[in-house]
Design a protein around this motif. Sequence first.
Motif, PDB file in Angstrom:
ATOM      1  N   VAL A 214       0.845  -1.198   0.000  1.00 19.71           N
ATOM      2  CA  VAL A 214       0.000   0.000   0.000  1.00 19.71           C
ATOM      3  C   VAL A 214       0.880   1.248   0.000  1.00 19.71           C
ATOM      4  O   VAL A 214       1.767   1.394   0.845  1.00 19.71           O
ATOM      5  CB  VAL A 214      -0.939   0.027   1.235  1.00 19.71           C
ATOM      6  CG1 VAL A 214      -1.710   1.342   1.284  1.00 19.71           C
ATOM      7  CG2 VAL A 214      -1.905  -1.154   1.194  1.00 19.71           C
ATOM      8  N   ASP A 215       0.632   2.148  -0.949  1.00 21.37           N
ATOM      9  CA  ASP A 215       1.337   3.426  -1.042  1.00 21.37           C
ATOM     10  C   ASP A 215       0.420   4.496  -0.446  1.00 21.37           C
ATOM     11  O   ASP A 215      -0.574   4.896  -1.064  1.00 21.37           O
ATOM     12  CB  ASP A 215       1.647   3.738  -2.512  1.00 21.37           C
ATOM     13  CG  ASP A 215       2.441   5.026  -2.695  1.00 21.37           C
ATOM     14  OD1 ASP A 215       2.407   5.887  -1.795  1.00 21.37           O
ATOM     15  OD2 ASP A 215       3.087   5.181  -3.756  1.00 21.37           O
ATOM     16  N   VAL A 216       0.752   4.976   0.753  1.00 20.34           N
ATOM     17  CA  VAL A 216      -0.120   5.919   1.460  1.00 20.34           C
ATOM     18  C   VAL A 216      -0.270   7.226   0.678  1.00 20.34           C
ATOM     19  O   VAL A 216      -1.366   7.802   0.615  1.00 20.34           O
ATOM     20  CB  VAL A 216       0.420   6.201   2.876  1.00 20.34           C
ATOM     21  CG1 VAL A 216      -0.408   7.293   3.558  1.00 20.34           C
ATOM     22  CG2 VAL A 216       0.356   4.937   3.723  1.00 20.34           C
ATOM     23  N   VAL A 237      -3.062   3.738   7.834  1.00 24.22           N
ATOM     24  CA  VAL A 237      -3.339   2.483   7.135  1.00 24.22           C
ATOM     25  C   VAL A 237      -2.565   1.383   7.840  1.00 24.22           C
ATOM     26  O   VAL A 237      -1.375   1.542   8.127  1.00 24.22           O
ATOM     27  CB  VAL A 237      -2.910   2.549   5.651  1.00 24.22           C
ATOM     28  CG1 VAL A 237      -3.308   1.267   4.930  1.00 24.22           C
ATOM     29  CG2 VAL A 237      -3.539   3.755   4.959  1.00 24.22           C
ATOM     30  N   TRP A 238      -3.214   0.274   8.114  1.00 24.30           N
ATOM     31  CA  TRP A 238      -2.557  -0.836   8.796  1.00 24.30           C
ATOM     32  C   TRP A 238      -3.185  -2.153   8.352  1.00 24.30           C
ATOM     33  O   TRP A 238      -4.208  -2.169   7.682  1.00 24.30           O
ATOM     34  CB  TRP A 238      -2.657  -0.674  10.318  1.00 24.30           C
ATOM     35  CG  TRP A 238      -4.020  -0.854  10.905  1.00 24.30           C
ATOM     36  CD1 TRP A 238      -4.528  -1.971  11.496  1.00 24.30           C
ATOM     37  CD2 TRP A 238      -5.067   0.127  10.965  1.00 24.30           C
ATOM     38  NE1 TRP A 238      -5.811  -1.744  11.918  1.00 24.30           N
ATOM     39  CE2 TRP A 238      -6.172  -0.472  11.615  1.00 24.30           C
ATOM     40  CE3 TRP A 238      -5.177   1.462  10.535  1.00 24.30           C
ATOM     41  CZ2 TRP A 238      -7.360   0.209  11.832  1.00 24.30           C
ATOM     42  CZ3 TRP A 238      -6.373   2.136  10.750  1.00 24.30           C
ATOM     43  CH2 TRP A 238      -7.441   1.511  11.385  1.00 24.30           C
ATOM     44  N   ALA A 239      -2.560  -3.254   8.731  1.00 20.40           N
ATOM     45  CA  ALA A 239      -3.082  -4.586   8.399  1.00 20.40           C
ATOM     46  C   ALA A 239      -3.714  -5.208   9.637  1.00 20.40           C
ATOM     47  O   ALA A 239      -3.064  -5.296  10.684  1.00 20.40           O
ATOM     48  CB  ALA A 239      -1.963  -5.480   7.870  1.00 20.40           C
ATOM     49  N   LEU A 240      -4.976  -5.611   9.510  1.00 21.70           N
ATOM     50  CA  LEU A 240      -5.613  -6.339  10.607  1.00 21.70           C
ATOM     51  C   LEU A 240      -4.977  -7.714  10.752  1.00 21.70           C
ATOM     52  O   LEU A 240      -4.725  -8.196  11.856  1.00 21.70           O
ATOM     53  CB  LEU A 240      -7.114  -6.480  10.349  1.00 21.70           C
ATOM     54  CG  LEU A 240      -7.903  -5.168  10.311  1.00 21.70           C
ATOM     55  CD1 LEU A 240      -9.324  -5.427   9.836  1.00 21.70           C
ATOM     56  CD2 LEU A 240      -7.903  -4.512  11.688  1.00 21.70           C
ATOM     57  N   ASN A 245      -6.607  -5.327   5.048  1.00 24.00           N
ATOM     58  CA  ASN A 245      -6.050  -4.005   5.352  1.00 24.00           C
ATOM     59  C   ASN A 245      -7.153  -3.062   5.784  1.00 24.00           C
ATOM     60  O   ASN A 245      -8.305  -3.174   5.345  1.00 24.00           O
ATOM     61  CB  ASN A 245      -5.330  -3.432   4.125  1.00 24.00           C
ATOM     62  CG  ASN A 245      -4.112  -4.261   3.744  1.00 24.00           C
ATOM     63  OD1 ASN A 245      -3.517  -4.929   4.580  1.00 24.00           O
ATOM     64  ND2 ASN A 245      -3.738  -4.221   2.477  1.00 24.00           N
ATOM     65  N   ALA A 246      -6.777  -2.109   6.656  1.00 25.35           N
ATOM     66  CA  ALA A 246      -7.763  -1.159   7.178  1.00 25.35           C
ATOM     67  C   ALA A 246      -7.233   0.265   7.062  1.00 25.35           C
ATOM     68  O   ALA A 246      -6.024   0.487   6.989  1.00 25.35           O
ATOM     69  CB  ALA A 246      -8.085  -1.492   8.638  1.00 25.35           C
ATOM     70  N   GLY A 277      -6.878  -2.406  -2.266  1.00 25.04           N
ATOM     71  CA  GLY A 277      -7.121  -3.622  -1.493  1.00 25.04           C
ATOM     72  C   GLY A 277      -7.442  -3.360  -0.034  1.00 25.04           C
ATOM     73  O   GLY A 277      -7.195  -4.208   0.830  1.00 25.04           O
ATOM     74  N   ILE A 278      -7.990  -2.182   0.268  1.00 21.56           N
ATOM     75  CA  ILE A 278      -8.361  -1.835   1.648  1.00 21.56           C
ATOM     76  C   ILE A 278      -9.851  -2.086   1.817  1.00 21.56           C
ATOM     77  O   ILE A 278     -10.691  -1.347   1.296  1.00 21.56           O
ATOM     78  CB  ILE A 278      -8.010  -0.362   1.962  1.00 21.56           C
ATOM     79  CG1 ILE A 278      -6.497  -0.149   1.833  1.00 21.56           C
ATOM     80  CG2 ILE A 278      -8.497   0.023   3.357  1.00 21.56           C
ATOM     81  CD1 ILE A 278      -6.069   1.310   1.944  1.00 21.56           C
ATOM     82  N   GLY A 279     -10.188  -3.139   2.537  1.00 19.73           N
ATOM     83  CA  GLY A 279     -11.589  -3.553   2.655  1.00 19.73           C
ATOM     84  C   GLY A 279     -12.302  -2.984   3.854  1.00 19.73           C
ATOM     85  O   GLY A 279     -13.528  -2.982   3.917  1.00 19.73           O
TER      86      GLY A 279
END
Length: 311
Positions: A214-216, A237-240, A245-246, A277-279
């Motif tokens: 992910v490119d912020v 942005v982080w990974a659960l 991703n959240a 790909g941020i769900g």
Amino acid sequence: MSGHHHHETAGGDRRIGWAIFVNVLLTFAQIVGGVFSGSLSLIADALHNFSDAASLVIAYGARRIARRPADTSMTFGYVRAEIVAALINYTTLIIVGLYLLYEAVMRFIQPEPIEGWTVVFVAGIALAIDVVTAMLTYAMSKSSMNIRAAFLHNVADALGSVGVIIAGTLILLYEWTWIDPAITLMIAGYILWQAFSEIGSSIRVLMLGTPEDVDVDRVVEDLRSVEGVADVHHVHVWALDEGHNALEAHLVVDSSSLLEMSRLKSRARSLLQERHGIGHSTMEIETPGHSCDDEAKVIGHEVGSTPSAAG
């Protein structure tokens, strides 16, 4: 669909269960072989193999815990149990690699004799079990950091068995005592390289780091391009877990219509899912006159600020 997923999950659990069983069986076989041959190295290898079984038990337990539903004490659920398990297994793998480096150096200084063909024979059995374990876990290791860590434990043990067979045979036939620590050094180097390559991913997830894919800056740029969005700030942005991703962000909007705000958030969510790909996204809506400080903040410290010393 859910039935298919349940079937896959149950099948995965069975494969790990069989892998644990054959590794525990091998551990006892090596102990018996070590006692009858008088080989301390075989008993030591049995303990090493037991660490493989333990890594599989940790991986299996984490899979079961991760499937528990969210509750009031763990509102995000238990999915990160697998990430914690991966970190534990990678850490122990690094310890194993460092120990092998130490052993190799010590054997260069003071070579130890190989205790007959029994050691080579049992190492061959160990290799066969390691191959079976690898076959049971390989497919799952591609999609799970947790299983990949346990799989690498198994690969390290398989390489150790190959090393014992090659080194033991050459020493018994040609008395090349240097080959044993030389192969051990190569195996230790491979283990450490793999462990250090993989451990960063688990640390990144647990430290709430931005997912590598992910490119912020691009995320912020795309959100600002959404019709009706005047500005974007307070973006995190982080990974659960590995697959989810959240995002949290504040959107400054021109409209004061609740209906338009709802449509805007829907457009933003679709964009985040399709392009990045941020769900899971949480977006706070602000109007230009009532937006909070534009400077992005991290919990505890403002970006660019230096914490003052106490006292």
